[in-house]
Write a protein that holds these residues in place. Structure first.
Motif, PDB file in Angstrom:
ATOM      1  N   THR A  30      -2.989   6.522  -5.296  1.00 12.02           N
ATOM      2  CA  THR A  30      -3.725   6.266  -3.984  1.00 12.02           C
ATOM      3  C   THR A  30      -5.456   5.934  -4.312  1.00 12.02           C
ATOM      4  O   THR A  30      -5.910   5.033  -3.735  1.00 12.02           O
ATOM      5  CB  THR A  30      -3.990   7.704  -3.223  1.00 12.02           C
ATOM      6  OG1 THR A  30      -2.448   8.043  -3.205  1.00 12.02           O
ATOM      7  CG2 THR A  30      -4.435   7.664  -1.804  1.00 12.02           C
TER       8      THR A  30
ATOM      9  N   LEU B  47      -6.168   6.779   2.268  1.00  8.71           N
ATOM     10  CA  LEU B  47      -6.867   5.724   1.614  1.00  8.71           C
ATOM     11  C   LEU B  47      -8.294   6.021   1.954  1.00  8.71           C
ATOM     12  O   LEU B  47      -9.008   5.143   1.753  1.00  8.71           O
ATOM     13  CB  LEU B  47      -6.342   4.595   1.858  1.00  8.71           C
ATOM     14  CG  LEU B  47      -4.834   4.035   1.525  1.00  8.71           C
ATOM     15  CD1 LEU B  47      -4.469   2.644   2.301  1.00  8.71           C
ATOM     16  CD2 LEU B  47      -4.897   4.091  -0.092  1.00  8.71           C
TER      17      LEU B  47
ATOM     18  N   LEU C 152      -6.413  -3.087  -1.104  1.00  2.11           N
ATOM     19  CA  LEU C 152      -7.061  -2.450   0.152  1.00  2.11           C
ATOM     20  C   LEU C 152      -8.333  -3.596   0.574  1.00  2.11           C
ATOM     21  O   LEU C 152      -8.369  -4.054   1.859  1.00  2.11           O
ATOM     22  CB  LEU C 152      -7.545  -1.292   0.243  1.00  2.11           C
ATOM     23  CG  LEU C 152      -7.840  -0.546   1.322  1.00  2.11           C
ATOM     24  CD1 LEU C 152      -6.711  -0.402   2.386  1.00  2.11           C
ATOM     25  CD2 LEU C 152      -8.245   0.947   1.381  1.00  2.11           C
TER      26      LEU C 152
ATOM     27  N   TYR D 140      -1.721   5.916   5.489  1.00  2.00           N
ATOM     28  CA  TYR D 140      -3.259   5.194   5.221  1.00  2.00           C
ATOM     29  C   TYR D 140      -4.238   6.365   5.222  1.00  2.00           C
ATOM     30  O   TYR D 140      -5.419   5.941   4.690  1.00  2.00           O
ATOM     31  CB  TYR D 140      -3.358   3.953   6.166  1.00  2.00           C
ATOM     32  CG  TYR D 140      -2.445   2.870   6.056  1.00  2.00           C
ATOM     33  CD1 TYR D 140      -1.593   2.599   4.671  1.00  2.00           C
ATOM     34  CD2 TYR D 140      -2.428   1.779   6.985  1.00  2.00           C
ATOM     35  CE1 TYR D 140      -0.722   1.912   4.696  1.00  2.00           C
ATOM     36  CE2 TYR D 140      -1.537   0.597   6.818  1.00  2.00           C
ATOM     37  CZ  TYR D 140      -0.969   0.624   5.408  1.00  2.00           C
ATOM     38  OH  TYR D 140      -0.051  -0.326   5.417  1.00  2.00           O
TER      39      TYR D 140
ATOM     40  N   THR E  64      -4.996  -0.158  -6.082  1.00  2.00           N
ATOM     41  CA  THR E  64      -4.998   0.135  -4.722  1.00  2.00           C
ATOM     42  C   THR E  64      -6.326  -0.223  -3.963  1.00  2.00           C
ATOM     43  O   THR E  64      -6.126  -0.780  -2.768  1.00  2.00           O
ATOM     44  CB  THR E  64      -4.882   1.553  -4.534  1.00  2.00           C
ATOM     45  OG1 THR E  64      -3.692   2.042  -5.141  1.00  2.00           O
ATOM     46  CG2 THR E  64      -4.531   2.197  -2.922  1.00  2.00           C
ATOM     47  N   GLU E  65      -7.609   0.060  -4.609  1.00  4.25           N
ATOM     48  CA  GLU E  65      -8.485  -0.141  -3.961  1.00  4.25           C
ATOM     49  C   GLU E  65      -8.871  -1.811  -3.866  1.00  4.25           C
ATOM     50  O   GLU E  65      -9.358  -2.099  -2.706  1.00  4.25           O
ATOM     51  CB  GLU E  65      -9.978   0.306  -4.971  1.00  4.25           C
ATOM     52  CG  GLU E  65     -11.209   0.038  -4.002  1.00  4.25           C
ATOM     53  CD  GLU E  65     -12.302   0.739  -4.771  1.00  4.25           C
ATOM     54  OE1 GLU E  65     -13.506   0.181  -5.049  1.00  4.25           O
ATOM     55  OE2 GLU E  65     -12.009   2.140  -5.461  1.00  4.25           O
TER      56      GLU E  65
ATOM     57  N   LEU F 177       0.730  -1.274   0.067  1.00  6.05           N
ATOM     58  CA  LEU F 177       0.248   0.051   0.005  1.00  6.05           C
ATOM     59  C   LEU F 177       0.928   1.173   0.084  1.00  6.05           C
ATOM     60  O   LEU F 177       0.469   2.234  -0.818  1.00  6.05           O
ATOM     61  CB  LEU F 177      -1.003  -0.209   1.305  1.00  6.05           C
ATOM     62  CG  LEU F 177      -1.907  -1.031   1.238  1.00  6.05           C
ATOM     63  CD1 LEU F 177      -2.855  -1.097   2.566  1.00  6.05           C
ATOM     64  CD2 LEU F 177      -3.085  -0.593   0.100  1.00  6.05           C
TER      65      LEU F 177
ATOM     66  N   ILE G  99       0.867   4.508  -2.669  1.00  9.74           N
ATOM     67  CA  ILE G  99       0.714   5.901  -2.535  1.00  9.74           C
ATOM     68  C   ILE G  99       1.570   6.796  -2.979  1.00  9.74           C
ATOM     69  O   ILE G  99       1.615   7.836  -3.522  1.00  9.74           O
ATOM     70  CB  ILE G  99       0.182   5.842  -0.943  1.00  9.74           C
ATOM     71  CG1 ILE G  99      -1.000   5.144  -0.421  1.00  9.74           C
ATOM     72  CG2 ILE G  99       0.315   7.359  -0.224  1.00  9.74           C
ATOM     73  CD1 ILE G  99      -1.105   4.798   1.019  1.00  9.74           C
TER      74      ILE G  99
ATOM     75  N   SER H 165     -11.279   5.249  -0.488  1.00 10.10           N
ATOM     76  CA  SER H 165     -11.442   3.917  -0.852  1.00 10.10           C
ATOM     77  C   SER H 165     -11.890   3.298   0.377  1.00 10.10           C
ATOM     78  O   SER H 165     -12.994   2.332   0.085  1.00 10.10           O
ATOM     79  CB  SER H 165     -10.370   3.380  -1.374  1.00 10.10           C
ATOM     80  OG  SER H 165      -9.729   3.956  -2.502  1.00 10.10           O
TER      81      SER H 165
END
Length: 260
Positions: free
Chosen positions: A154, A188, A163, A185, A159-160, A145, A149, A191
């Motif tokens: 991000t 994020l 995550l 974080y 990324t989603e 992650l 970023i 998301s």
């Protein structure tokens, strides 16, 4: 006292802390080191992390910083004790907000998303034992992650999806609080709010860190003048300016490259 507050992180994540500090104390000068070249700290061993923290601290002290915020969970959990023993300047650390999560959970199950370096540290484990008695703490390493970023991805689908693969199993286990154990974080959050059910509370340390920074400055009589005109916010990175610029868009700051 018009010397700057020093802040360092392995990259852009600590800007989430910087924003909280500036919002709470708009008259304070700041100096931020983004050690992007050596990110992520979470994949390094303790000795390597401590050495990076020493290097960053020395540079901030050369620039007359009156207090240093270690705006990185991994750096705090692995190096804060050494830094406090080795330097006279006050240090403010960041650690996962286990205590508020433990106080707020109704299911008695709390999720912690953090780096390998944070979850493996003795400080994290001692904090969890101290504040989470009777609480089930579900830990998950957020591998990859920070790198996404730092690459400016991000809000990407990649990324989603990554995550979601980390937090959904904790949701299935019944958590009602998710602790963000890395200063990267909070970026994020858009998301996370899409992925998580609305009843799950997301907890990070940013506001509490800003309050603690102010308290220490007041205690040491180190606050800047009430009407401090021409406040300066300087940012230095040792790798690429574009991503850092993106996270600071709209802020009145100077950003420059520096080898450190």
């Amino acid at each position: 006292m018009d010397s700057p507050i020093g802040i360092f992180d392995s990259g852009v994540g600590g800007t989430s802390i910087w924003k909280e500090i500036v919002q709470l104390m708009p008259n304070e000068h700041t100096l931020y080191l983004a050690d992007n070249k050596h990110a992520p700290y979470g994949e390094k061993d303790k000795d390597a992390i401590v050495q990076r923290c020493i290097n960053n601290t020395e540079l901030l002290l050369e620039n007359r910083c009156k207090l240093i915020v270690v705006a990185c969970n991994t750096a705090t959990t692995n190096a804060i004790d050494y830094l406090r023993k080795s330097y006279k300047v006050p240090f403010i650390g960041i650690e996962p907000a286990i205590k508020p999560a433990a106080l707020q959970t109704k299911t008695k199950k709390v999720g912690v998303l953090a780096t390998k370096g944070t979850l493996a540290s003795s400080l994290f484990n001692n904090t969890a034992k101290l504040h989470a008695s009777g609480i089930e703490v579900l830990e998950k390493e957020g591998t990859g992650l920070v790198e996404l970023i730092e690459a400016g991805k991000t809000l990407s689908k990649e990324t989603e999806q990554l995550l979601a693969s980390y937090v959904n199993p904790m949701v299935d286990e019944g958590i009602d609080c998710l602790v963000l154990g890395c200063t990267h974080y909070p970026y994020l959050l858009p998301s996370l709010k899409k992925i998580l059910p609305p009843h799950i509370k997301i907890i990070d340390s940013g506001e509490a860190v800003a309050r603690q920074t102010k308290a220490v400055l007041l205690q040491g009589n180190l606050m800047a003048a009430t009407q401090n005109r021409g406040v300066v916010h300087r940012f230095y990175t040792n790798k690429g300016l574009d991503v850092l610029r993106g996270f600071l868009e709209g802020s009145d700051v100077t950003i420059a490259h520096l080898d450190f």
